[in-house]
Design an enzyme around this catalytic site. Structure first.
Site, PDB file in Angstrom:
ATOM      1  N   THR A   1      79.078  56.565  16.671  1.00 18.24           N
ATOM      2  CA  THR A   1      80.069  57.453  17.302  1.00 18.24           C
ATOM      3  C   THR A   1      81.496  56.940  17.143  1.00 18.24           C
ATOM      4  OG1 THR A   1      78.421  58.161  18.896  1.00 18.24           O
ATOM      5  CG2 THR A   1      80.696  58.520  19.517  1.00 18.24           C
TER       6      THR A   1
ATOM      7  N   ASP B   1      74.653  57.396  11.339  1.00 19.60           N
ATOM      8  CA  ASP B   1      74.275  57.403  12.755  1.00 19.60           C
ATOM      9  C   ASP B   1      73.208  56.303  12.911  1.00 19.60           C
ATOM     10  OD1 ASP B   1      74.126  59.828  15.155  1.00 19.60           O
ATOM     11  OD2 ASP B   1      72.582  58.262  15.121  1.00 19.60           O
ATOM     12  N   SER B   2      73.227  55.598  14.023  1.00 21.47           N
ATOM     13  CA  SER B   2      72.303  54.458  14.149  1.00 21.47           C
ATOM     14  C   SER B   2      70.846  54.890  14.182  1.00 21.47           C
ATOM     15  CB  SER B   2      72.639  53.638  15.386  1.00 21.47           C
ATOM     16  OG  SER B   2      72.195  54.298  16.544  1.00 21.47           O
ATOM     17  N   SER B   3      70.592  56.160  14.506  1.00 21.48           N
ATOM     18  CA  SER B   3      69.189  56.576  14.487  1.00 21.48           C
ATOM     19  C   SER B   3      68.647  56.670  13.062  1.00 21.48           C
ATOM     20  CB  SER B   3      68.997  57.885  15.256  1.00 21.48           C
ATOM     21  OG  SER B   3      70.078  58.745  15.029  1.00 21.48           O
TER      22      SER B   3
ATOM     23  N   THR C   1      75.086  53.484  19.195  1.00 22.72           N
ATOM     24  CA  THR C   1      74.433  52.875  20.352  1.00 22.72           C
ATOM     25  C   THR C   1      72.929  53.150  20.423  1.00 22.72           C
ATOM     26  OG1 THR C   1      75.009  54.838  21.630  1.00 22.72           O
ATOM     27  CG2 THR C   1      76.506  52.957  21.793  1.00 22.72           C
TER      28      THR C   1
ATOM     29  N   THR D   1      69.149  46.800  26.579  1.00 20.60           N
ATOM     30  CA  THR D   1      68.491  48.072  26.303  1.00 20.60           C
ATOM     31  C   THR D   1      69.461  49.197  26.664  1.00 20.60           C
ATOM     32  OG1 THR D   1      66.505  49.367  26.730  1.00 20.60           O
ATOM     33  CG2 THR D   1      67.361  48.182  28.605  1.00 20.60           C
TER      34      THR D   1
ATOM     35  N   THR E   1      55.798  46.495  29.913  1.00 20.52           N
ATOM     36  CA  THR E   1      55.781  47.346  31.109  1.00 20.52           C
ATOM     37  C   THR E   1      56.724  48.540  30.946  1.00 20.52           C
ATOM     38  OG1 THR E   1      56.269  47.452  33.477  1.00 20.52           O
ATOM     39  CG2 THR E   1      57.466  45.800  32.220  1.00 20.52           C
ATOM     40  N   GLN E   2      56.365  49.629  31.598  1.00 20.76           N
ATOM     41  CA  GLN E   2      57.240  50.803  31.575  1.00 20.76           C
ATOM     42  C   GLN E   2      58.418  50.633  32.529  1.00 20.76           C
ATOM     43  OE1 GLN E   2      54.915  54.320  32.341  1.00 20.76           O
ATOM     44  NE2 GLN E   2      53.551  53.944  30.609  1.00 20.76           N
ATOM     45  N   CYS E   3      58.299  49.649  33.405  1.00 23.43           N
ATOM     46  CA  CYS E   3      59.388  49.436  34.362  1.00 23.43           C
ATOM     47  C   CYS E   3      60.603  48.885  33.634  1.00 23.43           C
ATOM     48  CB  CYS E   3      58.968  48.451  35.442  1.00 23.43           C
ATOM     49  SG  CYS E   3      57.585  49.042  36.398  1.00 23.43           S
TER      50      CYS E   3
END
Ligand code: ASN
Length: 746
Positions: A388, A437-439, A469, A540, A654-656
């Site tokens: 971006t 784009d970073s993706s 990002t 993250t 973990t999903q947390c």
């Protein structure tokens, strides 16, 4: 206030001075002839020549009184005597002093005496070399008799001491004559014995662990016969839990050194012996696991080095050296053997940027760059991949944002705050082609970044990577592993609003990233975003629209920017110990699966089974909470067990957002241990995937070594298990102790 001296006082004083060193308690009474004194709490007096029975008894309850005779002796009204040397009795003409104050004086004195005696006794009992002093000096006065016991004895409640020895009644309340009697043996109460034993044991365990201290063991720790027998029989010292490993037993008294076991894991263990404090356990090792070090050539042969860690070389360990010149995707058919390098790139390499930048230092600056000490300004290389920050709206594409080639370079050239401020580092920038784009980025692009950093490593003080990002946390994690022994800052940054907008976060991020990239203290891959410097392999992306787009849920930011820059210097990575090198090989045959309650896991199973049979090497599971999977899904667990047996490394995350996987804490998670699933601890999914790809891609590790290393902190990406908070269901006591240990460390 006038004070007169009574004959009694004179007499007792002169007797005291003859007796030498008898402690004097100044008792104040009402008149010259007063001989009635309320008695004070029991006390022990000690001093050279004082004799064994320097005692004053309390008979307060029965309102007993002392009487002082002409000869200075003080008698109880029941007829028993107290030695005369003890007291100086002063009379006060005014008669105003209360007996209360006398009692207080004596109590304090009593306590002081008692403490002094206890200390002396402890010293003498501890140190054999001091035994002579004990013999030659004070004898009976050094004897510690528990107060209560003595009081009981004196008051007639018991006629026996705890040793079972009967003390003749005449020895209490006796005169100096009693000094001729053999001293009563010390009667040590249980608490004292326990304290002494603990002290001896802790000394002994220290000595066993640290060979250089063995002389201390010989001179100061004397083993009892039982202890020696225990040592010989291998029981150890009861209650201490001294863990003597095969390696440490080479230096202790347990007989000849043991041969190294044929199973290397028996010879080297990461665990410290239970119950023994590591000498530097609370110093600044910042929660990092200490690398195992080989002790001898023999050990070295049996171990191999992985990023500074020595691990036991197992039978199936591939012996090959890692080739750092290979491309980024490994496709080893069987990681148990050295991977055939010709097969690299057999999978489509995800690489969007056309070519490496190559050497980027300017020719005329080369000498200066080679000797950075002579350079007046720091030099930072900015590698721009797009994102971006470089974008603008494109009407031909529905006004969506697309990167604009050359925009950043021209903007940087016009930034006077960078070009004219002598304190700012000199910036050399490179834009890749095409900007993306970073993706669109993947392991091929991460490898390219690593190679360009490596090519220019010795000519710049630090590096800034500009990218989008969306996948920045993956790229930063990947580079953390690819760049080994990194000694300079590599700072990733980007923005949520394009640089060309009047209001944006790009300019600030760019400037601060450049400043951190010229820092002497940062030697790791980081992300700078919105006022915070985060460790790359801990970060993250947490927000799609706010400027605070990144977080580091399980590690504090390395630095935070306000009016001042607040650095958490204690968690910075230390400078590297070896020379810088890169390993860009990544095995991308991984999949990541996120569990959703009650959804179709038949498809999930089918997918895992099929991928295992074809090519799968790694499986990252995003499980619930501390790493739980529904206990009813036995067939899914069986499917995972099959995959592990087939050589797939299955890792539980973990999903947390924050917290750690604690496998086996709940029965639902326990099953996974049986299925061979490895815990990712508190690693982010980004770190877990890139780490697994890196370890599998190295090609010099067996599957079991990869599994082991997934639980070892290599780049600060995870908190070692010993530093993690205790499991939620630990006892309150365990939690308090663990909290204490953690706060001591940090
Ligand atoms: N803020 C951004 O940079 C998002 C963008 N899609 C990218 O990752 O390139």
């Amino acid at each position: 206030m006038q004070r007169s001296t009574s004959p009694l006082e004179m007499k007792t004083r002169s007797q005291c001075s003859r007796a030498l060193a008898v402690p004097i308690a100044c008792l104040i009474c009402r008149s010259e002839n007063v001989t009635s004194l309320p008695l004070v709490p029991p006390m022990l007096f000690g001093g050279k020549g004082a004799g064994a029975a320097s005692l004053i008894f309390s008979h307060r309850s029965s309102l007993s009184y002392l009487s002082a005779n002409d000869d200075g002796n003080i008698n109880f009204n029941d007829g028993s005597k107290v030695m005369r040397d003890v007291f100086t009795i002063q009379s006060d003409d005014q008669g105003s002093t209360e007996s209360k104050s006398m009692s207080t004086t004596l109590s304090l004195f009593d306590q002081k005496q008692w403490d002094h005696r206890q200390n002396k006794l402890n010293r003498n009992a501890m140190w054999p070399q001091d035994h002579g002093r004990k013999r030659n000096g004070i004898t009976s006065t050094r004897i510690a008799v528990p107060k209560k016991e003595l009081r009981d004895f004196i008051s007639g409640n018991t006629s026996k001491m705890s040793s079972g020895r009967t003390v003749p009644k005449s020895s209490v309340g006796a005169t100096n004559d009693n000094t001729k009697q053999p001293p009563t043996m010390p009667v040590l109460d249980d608490g004292f014995v326990q304290k002494q034993a603990n002290h001896r044991r802790s000394k002994l365990s220290r000595d066993l662990l640290w060979p250089q201290d063995h002389y201390r063991k010989k001179s100061s720790v004397v083993l009892s016969r039982e202890e020696k027998l225990d040592m010989k029989s291998g029981v150890g010292i009861s209650g201490v839990g001294v863990g003597i490993t095969a390696a440490s037993s080479e230096t202790n008294e347990n007989g000849p050194p043991k041969a190294l076991s044929s199973d290397p894991s028996q010879n080297f263990n990461f665990e410290k012996p239970r119950g023994v404090r590591r000498r530097n356990s609370n110093n600044n090792n910042f929660g990092r696991r200490k690398p195992m070090l080989p002790q001898s050539q023999h050990d070295l042969w049996k171990m191999k080095s992985v990023d500074g860690f020595f691990i036991p070389r197992t039978e199936e360990s591939p012996m090959m050296e890692v080739n750092t010149d290979i491309d980024s995707v490994g496709t080893t058919d069987d990681a148990q053997t050295a991977p055939p390098r010709t097969e690299l790139n057999s999978l489509p390499v995800h690489r969007s940027i056309a070519s490496d930048a190559g050497p980027l230092w300017k020719e005329e600056l080369r000498d200066d760059a080679i000797h950075p000490l002579f350079s007046s300004r720091k030099r930072v290389l900015v590698l721009c991949t797009g994102g971006t920050l470089t974008m603008s709206n494109d009407p031909s594409k529905g006004n969506s944002l697309v990167p604009v080639q050359g925009a950043l370079t021209s903007y940087l050239a016009g930034m006077r705050e960078l070009t004219e401020d002598p304190d700012m580092p000199e910036i050399i920038s490179h834009e890749y082609h095409p900007l993306i784009d970073s993706s669109d980025m993947g392991p091929g692009d991460w490898a390219m970044l690593a190679r360009d950093i490596s090519t220019n490593y010795y000519y710049f003080d630090g590096f800034v990577v500009l990218m989008g990002t969306d996948t920045m946390a993956y790229a930063a994690s990947a580079l953390s592993f690819m760049l080994q022994n990194l000694g300079k800052p590599v700072i990733f940054t980007g923005s949520q609003i394009p640089l060309r907008e009047p209001y944006n976060d790009a300019r600030k991020n760019l400037i601060m990233a450049t400043i951190f990239a010229s820092s002497d203290t940062v030697s790791e891959v980081c992300i700078f975003f919105h006022d915070r410097l985060l460790r790359g392999c801990r970060a993250t992306k947490v927000n799609t629209s706010k400027l605070k787009a990144f977080d580091s849920p399980n590690l504090s930011p390395l630095a935070e920017i306000g009016i001042n820059i607040e650095e958490n210097y204690h968690i910075f990575r230390p400078p590297p110990r070896g020379s810088f090198k890169i390993n860009t090989s990544m095995d991308t045959r991984l999949i990541t699966l996120r569990l959703v309650p009650g959804f179709d896991d038949a498809s999930m199973k089918a997918m895992i089974d099929a991928a295992t049979q074809t090519h799968l090497k790694g499986l990252i599971l995003q499980l619930y909470g501390t790493g739980n999977l529904p206990s009813v899904k036995d067939d899914l667990v069986q499917c995972l067990a099959n995959a592990t047996a087939a050589g797939v490394v299955v890792v539980a995350t973990t999903q947390c957002l924050s917290g750690s996987v604690i496998m086996g804490h709940y029965a639902t998670g326990q099953k996974l241990i049986g299925a061979g699933v490895v815990s990712a601890g508190d690693m982010t999914v980004e770190a877990a995937t890139t780490k697994l790809a890196y370890l599998l891609g190295r090609g010099d590790l067996s599957i079991s070594e990869v599994r082991d290393l997934m639980t070892v902190d290599l780049r600060g990406e995870m908190t070692p298990e010993s530093d993690l908070p205790p499991p939620p269901l630990a006892s309150t006591y365990q939690r308090v102790i663990a909290q204490k240990n953690r706060s001591r460390r940090f």
